[in-house]
Write a protein that holds these residues in place. Structure first.
Motif, PDB file in Angstrom:
ATOM      1  N   GLN A  20       5.606 -11.320 -14.375  1.00 18.30           N
ATOM      2  CA  GLN A  20       5.755 -11.034 -12.446  1.00 18.30           C
ATOM      3  C   GLN A  20       5.442  -9.178 -13.160  1.00 18.30           C
ATOM      4  O   GLN A  20       5.452  -9.326 -13.064  1.00 18.30           O
ATOM      5  CB  GLN A  20       6.651 -11.537 -11.884  1.00 18.30           C
ATOM      6  CG  GLN A  20       6.547 -11.486 -10.215  1.00 18.30           C
ATOM      7  CD  GLN A  20       7.891 -11.737 -10.252  1.00 18.30           C
ATOM      8  OE1 GLN A  20       8.693 -11.393 -10.245  1.00 18.30           O
ATOM      9  NE2 GLN A  20       7.558 -12.759  -8.962  1.00 18.30           N
ATOM     10  N   ARG A  21       4.530  -9.812 -12.168  1.00 14.98           N
ATOM     11  CA  ARG A  21       3.973  -8.552 -11.363  1.00 14.98           C
ATOM     12  C   ARG A  21       4.074  -8.496  -9.780  1.00 14.98           C
ATOM     13  O   ARG A  21       4.001  -8.298  -9.607  1.00 14.98           O
ATOM     14  CB  ARG A  21       2.740  -8.033 -11.660  1.00 14.98           C
ATOM     15  CG  ARG A  21       1.422  -9.389 -10.495  1.00 14.98           C
ATOM     16  CD  ARG A  21       0.926 -10.317 -10.780  1.00 14.98           C
ATOM     17  NE  ARG A  21       0.003 -10.902 -10.762  1.00 14.98           N
ATOM     18  CZ  ARG A  21      -0.261 -11.222  -9.624  1.00 14.98           C
ATOM     19  NH1 ARG A  21       1.076 -10.884  -7.895  1.00 14.98           N
ATOM     20  NH2 ARG A  21      -1.098 -11.723  -8.443  1.00 14.98           N
ATOM     21  N   THR A  22       4.218  -6.572 -10.124  1.00 16.93           N
ATOM     22  CA  THR A  22       4.785  -6.093  -8.562  1.00 16.93           C
ATOM     23  C   THR A  22       3.562  -4.860  -8.432  1.00 16.93           C
ATOM     24  O   THR A  22       3.644  -3.740  -8.962  1.00 16.93           O
ATOM     25  CB  THR A  22       6.294  -5.623  -8.604  1.00 16.93           C
ATOM     26  OG1 THR A  22       7.279  -6.514  -9.022  1.00 16.93           O
ATOM     27  CG2 THR A  22       6.525  -5.483  -7.838  1.00 16.93           C
ATOM     28  N   MET A  23       2.890  -4.405  -7.017  1.00 17.72           N
ATOM     29  CA  MET A  23       1.715  -3.667  -7.422  1.00 17.72           C
ATOM     30  C   MET A  23       2.141  -3.067  -6.149  1.00 17.72           C
ATOM     31  O   MET A  23       2.586  -3.383  -5.226  1.00 17.72           O
ATOM     32  CB  MET A  23       0.508  -4.467  -7.245  1.00 17.72           C
ATOM     33  CG  MET A  23       0.182  -5.591  -8.439  1.00 17.72           C
ATOM     34  SD  MET A  23      -1.023  -6.526  -8.429  1.00 17.72           S
ATOM     35  CE  MET A  23      -1.136  -7.356  -6.766  1.00 17.72           C
ATOM     36  N   CYS A  24       1.563  -1.802  -6.470  1.00 18.88           N
ATOM     37  CA  CYS A  24       1.605  -0.677  -5.286  1.00 18.88           C
ATOM     38  C   CYS A  24       0.093   0.216  -5.852  1.00 18.88           C
ATOM     39  O   CYS A  24       0.376   0.274  -6.851  1.00 18.88           O
ATOM     40  CB  CYS A  24       2.948   0.388  -5.678  1.00 18.88           C
ATOM     41  SG  CYS A  24       5.058  -0.016  -5.684  1.00 18.88           S
ATOM     42  N   THR A  25      -0.191  -0.588  -4.164  1.00 16.97           N
ATOM     43  CA  THR A  25      -1.842   0.459  -4.080  1.00 16.97           C
ATOM     44  C   THR A  25      -1.721   1.222  -3.912  1.00 16.97           C
ATOM     45  O   THR A  25      -1.669   1.081  -2.440  1.00 16.97           O
ATOM     46  CB  THR A  25      -2.544  -1.058  -3.567  1.00 16.97           C
ATOM     47  OG1 THR A  25      -2.377  -1.775  -4.437  1.00 16.97           O
ATOM     48  CG2 THR A  25      -4.633  -0.493  -3.736  1.00 16.97           C
ATOM     49  N   PHE A  26      -3.004   2.493  -4.287  1.00 22.36           N
ATOM     50  CA  PHE A  26      -3.380   3.724  -3.548  1.00 22.36           C
ATOM     51  C   PHE A  26      -4.609   2.974  -3.471  1.00 22.36           C
ATOM     52  O   PHE A  26      -5.762   3.654  -4.398  1.00 22.36           O
ATOM     53  CB  PHE A  26      -2.787   5.473  -3.601  1.00 22.36           C
ATOM     54  CG  PHE A  26      -3.758   5.602  -3.488  1.00 22.36           C
ATOM     55  CD1 PHE A  26      -3.423   6.244  -2.391  1.00 22.36           C
ATOM     56  CD2 PHE A  26      -4.819   6.674  -4.606  1.00 22.36           C
ATOM     57  CE1 PHE A  26      -4.778   7.367  -1.982  1.00 22.36           C
ATOM     58  CE2 PHE A  26      -5.550   8.084  -4.209  1.00 22.36           C
ATOM     59  CZ  PHE A  26      -5.342   8.168  -2.626  1.00 22.36           C
ATOM     60  N   LEU A  27      -5.089   3.410  -2.420  1.00 20.83           N
ATOM     61  CA  LEU A  27      -6.686   2.554  -1.645  1.00 20.83           C
ATOM     62  C   LEU A  27      -7.515   4.000  -2.324  1.00 20.83           C
ATOM     63  O   LEU A  27      -8.462   3.973  -2.902  1.00 20.83           O
ATOM     64  CB  LEU A  27      -7.175   2.130  -0.266  1.00 20.83           C
ATOM     65  CG  LEU A  27      -6.078   0.923  -0.712  1.00 20.83           C
ATOM     66  CD1 LEU A  27      -6.213   0.470   0.999  1.00 20.83           C
ATOM     67  CD2 LEU A  27      -6.756  -0.495  -1.555  1.00 20.83           C
ATOM     68  N   GLY A  28      -7.436   5.155  -2.031  1.00 20.07           N
ATOM     69  CA  GLY A  28      -8.453   6.437  -2.008  1.00 20.07           C
ATOM     70  C   GLY A  28      -9.719   6.364  -1.828  1.00 20.07           C
ATOM     71  O   GLY A  28      -9.870   5.420  -0.275  1.00 20.07           O
TER      72      GLY A  28
ATOM     73  N   LEU B 286       0.579  -1.101  -0.223  1.00 17.96           N
ATOM     74  CA  LEU B 286       0.180  -0.042  -0.025  1.00 17.96           C
ATOM     75  C   LEU B 286       0.459   1.375   0.156  1.00 17.96           C
ATOM     76  O   LEU B 286       1.716   1.309   0.629  1.00 17.96           O
ATOM     77  CB  LEU B 286      -1.048   0.041   1.369  1.00 17.96           C
ATOM     78  CG  LEU B 286      -1.905  -1.285   1.170  1.00 17.96           C
ATOM     79  CD1 LEU B 286      -2.471  -1.123   2.606  1.00 17.96           C
ATOM     80  CD2 LEU B 286      -2.527  -1.295  -0.441  1.00 17.96           C
ATOM     81  N   VAL B 287       0.774   2.815  -0.365  1.00 13.02           N
ATOM     82  CA  VAL B 287       0.954   3.768  -0.431  1.00 13.02           C
ATOM     83  C   VAL B 287       0.008   4.442  -0.347  1.00 13.02           C
ATOM     84  O   VAL B 287      -0.637   4.871  -1.122  1.00 13.02           O
ATOM     85  CB  VAL B 287       1.939   3.983  -1.958  1.00 13.02           C
ATOM     86  CG1 VAL B 287       3.171   2.674  -2.483  1.00 13.02           C
ATOM     87  CG2 VAL B 287       0.828   3.974  -3.261  1.00 13.02           C
ATOM     88  N   ASP B 288       0.819   5.558  -0.090  1.00 11.19           N
ATOM     89  CA  ASP B 288      -0.032   7.393  -0.068  1.00 11.19           C
ATOM     90  C   ASP B 288      -0.401   7.618  -1.551  1.00 11.19           C
ATOM     91  O   ASP B 288       0.545   7.068  -2.851  1.00 11.19           O
ATOM     92  CB  ASP B 288      -0.060   8.192   1.314  1.00 11.19           C
ATOM     93  CG  ASP B 288       1.534   8.912   0.466  1.00 11.19           C
ATOM     94  OD1 ASP B 288       2.065   8.562  -0.745  1.00 11.19           O
ATOM     95  OD2 ASP B 288       2.394   9.274   2.237  1.00 11.19           O
ATOM     96  N   GLU B 289      -0.895   8.569  -2.003  1.00  9.49           N
ATOM     97  CA  GLU B 289      -1.454   9.501  -2.780  1.00  9.49           C
ATOM     98  C   GLU B 289      -0.168  10.336  -3.352  1.00  9.49           C
ATOM     99  O   GLU B 289       0.174   9.482  -4.218  1.00  9.49           O
ATOM    100  CB  GLU B 289      -2.453  10.484  -2.145  1.00  9.49           C
ATOM    101  CG  GLU B 289      -2.709  11.026  -4.119  1.00  9.49           C
ATOM    102  CD  GLU B 289      -4.052  12.019  -3.834  1.00  9.49           C
ATOM    103  OE1 GLU B 289      -4.994  11.970  -4.334  1.00  9.49           O
ATOM    104  OE2 GLU B 289      -4.778  11.745  -2.454  1.00  9.49           O
ATOM    105  N   GLY B 290       0.775  10.811  -2.521  1.00 11.50           N
ATOM    106  CA  GLY B 290       1.932  10.981  -3.143  1.00 11.50           C
ATOM    107  C   GLY B 290       2.778   9.769  -3.293  1.00 11.50           C
ATOM    108  O   GLY B 290       3.933   9.825  -4.572  1.00 11.50           O
TER     109      GLY B 290
END
Length: 339
Positions: free
Chosen positions: A131-139, A44-48
């Motif tokens: 292969q996928r590497t994911m960074c998610t901003f849930l918002g 999980l990442v933030d919006e910035g």
């Protein structure tokens, strides 16, 4: 666990999950190293952080996603009846998500968030091996609450499918638990996907408690299974999981999957593909076929074969949702959608 015999369901599968729009782009392993990303992970990442990573990524494509959303889109592609509960914002990406999931034949009427964060997005960097590497901003997805759970839709679904990613944000977890309780009260089966080994690592005790108390069906990959029971002994972990639930399916990539029911073990081969392009959505589409098969009363082997077929379709192209009718593929491969 459920033991009632409810009336016939309007929906085969109702999913509760994070409503996300995916941004997919190719990358080299060196890019992941430079960004401090663990290959194959989801964080999980933030919006910035999301904005900074987006700026650094190669040119990519946008596609409506979200794990459980992908699954019900797959159910719809099989000709199944599906519903979805998830939160988007009243913005351009939210409109894209709503359009796409409804176009897949999925019932979706969760009210959009107004005046808050934007629609969630997942930045997916894909290496040459798929292969996928994911960074998610849930918002907005992070703002799913108990008020968004339509108990009537849940009660009218043969299987309610819960996305393990919802264990991260507290309000969404409360909504998750309400959906499980509504399913149990209606005598419906509750399924959960473990979603990611990092999620399991953060919430192992809570997930085990939830599975033991509320889940009838569990879907996981072999890494998530190992994390849940803290063992690399695959057979021992399968035995522990089978003791907790009615049915479980564990995917193993090219090795196919193993379906568990009590002492029964059903091995299902992976469907061959000419080339693996992008593994994003493989587990989600396996879940689509497998859950639809269970909802329709197919055998474990038949349900697993539908799952493998759906997974093989999605890994052969970019994006997490089917580009070819899964119903047509099932017919072409002599796979039944009815018992």
């Amino acid at each position: 666990m459920t033991d009632a015999s409810p009336a016939p369901a309007r929906f085969d599968v109702c999913a509760v999950g994070n409503a996300i729009v995916d941004v997919l782009a190719p990358c080299e392993p060196a890019f992941l190293d430079a960004q401090g990303l663990v290959p194959g992970s989801m964080q999980l990442v933030d919006e910035g952080q999301s904005a900074a990573l987006y700026d650094a990524m190669a040119a990519g494509v946008e596609a409506s996603g979200g794990s459980a959303g992908n699954t019900v889109a797959g159910v719809g592609s099989f000709g199944g009846r599906a519903a979805y509960l998830g939160k988007v914002a009243d913005d351009a990406l939210g409109q894209v998500f709503a359009h796409d999931i409804r176009a897949a034949g999925v019932h979706f009427d969760t009210p959009a968030l107004t005046g808050g964060e934007g629609t969630g997005r997942c930045l997916i960097n894909v290496t040459a091996d798929g292969q996928r590497t994911m960074c998610t901003f849930l918002g907005a997805a992070n703002q799913l609450t108990v008020d968004d759970i339509d108990a009537a839709v849940v009660a009218d679904s043969a299987i309610v499918y819960l996305e393990g990613y919802l264990f991260d944000p507290a309000p969404a977890r409360a909504a998750f638990e309400k959906a499980a309780a509504a399913a149990r009260a209606a005598g419906r089966r509750t399924a959960i996907t473990l979603s990611d080994s990092f999620v399991v690592g953060r919430w192992r005790a809570e997930l085990l408690d939830f599975i033991a108390a509320s889940a009838d069906i569990v879907l996981a990959n072999d890494a998530e299974l190992a994390a849940l029971f803290e063992t690399e002994d695959f057979d021992a972990a399968c035995d522990q999981l089978a003791a907790l639930v009615e049915v479980a399916a564990v995917t193993r990539g090219p090795q196919g999957s193993v379906i568990l029911r009590g002492k029964e073990r059903v091995a299902v081969a992976a469907c061959p593909v000419d080339a693996v392009v992008d593994t994003t959505g493989a587990g989600d589409q396996y879940a689509a076929g497998f859950l639809l098969g269970l909802a329709r009363g197919l055998t474990l082997a038949e349900a697993g074969q539908l799952g493998s077929l759906a997974a093989s379709e999605v890994i052969a192209h970019w994006g997490p949702r089917p580009m070819t009718s899964l119903e047509a593929l099932a017919l072409t491969n002599d796979l039944s959608l009815r018992p």
